[in-house]
Design a protein around this motif. Structure first.
Motif, PDB file in Angstrom:
ATOM      1  N   ASP A 261      -4.659  10.683  -8.263  1.00  0.00           N
ATOM      2  CA  ASP A 261      -6.101  10.441  -8.234  1.00  0.00           C
ATOM      3  C   ASP A 261      -6.426   8.979  -7.936  1.00  0.00           C
ATOM      4  N   LYS A 262      -5.467   8.083  -8.233  1.00  0.00           N
ATOM      5  CA  LYS A 262      -5.673   6.655  -7.973  1.00  0.00           C
ATOM      6  C   LYS A 262      -4.891   6.172  -6.746  1.00  0.00           C
ATOM      7  N   ASN A 263      -4.219   7.135  -6.050  1.00  0.00           N
ATOM      8  CA  ASN A 263      -3.395   6.787  -4.894  1.00  0.00           C
ATOM      9  C   ASN A 263      -2.371   5.710  -5.280  1.00  0.00           C
ATOM     10  N   TYR A 264      -1.721   5.949  -6.421  1.00  0.00           N
ATOM     11  CA  TYR A 264      -0.810   4.957  -6.998  1.00  0.00           C
ATOM     12  C   TYR A 264       0.579   5.560  -7.186  1.00  0.00           C
ATOM     13  N   SER A 265       1.580   4.792  -6.855  1.00  0.00           N
ATOM     14  CA  SER A 265       2.959   5.225  -7.052  1.00  0.00           C
ATOM     15  C   SER A 265       3.809   4.010  -7.377  1.00  0.00           C
ATOM     16  N   ARG A 266       4.711   4.179  -8.356  1.00  0.00           N
ATOM     17  CA  ARG A 266       5.603   3.064  -8.718  1.00  0.00           C
ATOM     18  C   ARG A 266       6.999   3.609  -8.950  1.00  0.00           C
TER      19      ARG A 266
ATOM     20  N   HIS B 148       0.844  -1.192   0.000  1.00  0.00           N
ATOM     21  CA  HIS B 148       0.000   0.000   0.000  1.00  0.00           C
ATOM     22  C   HIS B 148       0.883   1.246   0.000  1.00  0.00           C
TER      23      HIS B 148
ATOM     24  N   LYS C  58       3.652   8.561 -10.661  1.00  0.00           N
ATOM     25  CA  LYS C  58       2.637   8.812  -9.637  1.00  0.00           C
ATOM     26  C   LYS C  58       1.296   9.123 -10.287  1.00  0.00           C
ATOM     27  N   GLN C  59       0.240   8.548  -9.742  1.00  0.00           N
ATOM     28  CA  GLN C  59      -1.122   8.865 -10.150  1.00  0.00           C
ATOM     29  C   GLN C  59      -1.901   9.176  -8.876  1.00  0.00           C
TER      30      GLN C  59
END
Length: 205
Positions: free
Chosen positions: A190-195, A150, A187-188
């Motif tokens: 709006d989608k709470n996404y990071s890689r 997460h 990073k996105q």
């Protein structure tokens, strides 16, 4: 008996409390006595372990060592505080957010005649030991290590590379020193996404 205190009661801290309260027979843990735990939150007791204040943990002559299981960013300050109080320290990996700070703390521990031990528990698991056996004597040509989790609070855990640094030490332990050849982060919000994607090269390229 060697008096101990656990600092932080997240997943790692709770596991420490459990193991100190119920040591394996004939293990070194049988010589450790848990005098309590310290947390910013109010719990009272956990598994018969009592909550004590940081001030009590630092001043108690019965407590000889602190087990630090807090978020990464607070490790450095907490280690320094307990070393200054004359306590031995065991801290969860990673010890600090910079190599410079880590070396300063090791020097401080040496000057005070105290043990400062960093524990990377994943390197002691049976799964990891098996992996190490499988790669022993083999040359790495190419490989990928992919793991997910997460999104963490960077104010507590440090910059994103630190969220995965425990896994990166797998690679160094298995294949020796590595050099970073490239790294990027996507990073996105709006989608709470990071890689984060990082490429490494071994000493023999």
């Amino acid at each position: 008996m060697f008096g101990t205190v656990v600092i932080g009661v997240g997943i790692a801290g709770l596991a420490r409390i459990r193991d100190l309260m119920n040591p394996m027979p004939s293990s070194p843990s049988e010589h450790l006595k848990l005098f309590g735990f310290v947390s910013r939150r109010s719990f009272g007791n956990i598994n018969e372990a009592k909550q004590i204040t940081l001030e009590d943990a630092l001043s108690s002559k019965e407590i000889h060592a602190a087990f630090i299981s807090t978020e990464n960013r607070s490790h450095e300050e907490t280690i320094r505080t307990f070393l200054e109080a004359g306590k031995h320290v065991l801290v969860e990996y990673p010890m600090t957010l910079s190599a410079k700070a880590a070396h300063e703390l090791w020097e401080m521990a040496e000057q005070k005649g105290k043990v400062l031990h960093v524990e990377h528990i994943e390197l002691l698991t049976e799964e990891y030991k098996q992996l190490k056996k499988e790669v022993a004597g083999k040359d790495l040509v190419k490989g990928t290590l992919h793991f997910t989790g997460h999104v963490l609070d960077e104010n507590k855990t440090g910059f994103p590379a630190f969220s995965g640094i425990a896994r990166l030490t797998w690679l160094i332990d298995l294949f020796g020193d590595l050099t970073v050849t490239s790294a990027n982060r996507e990073k996105q919000m709006d989608k709470n996404y990071s890689r984060m994607t990082v490429h490494f090269q071994t000493a023999n390229k």
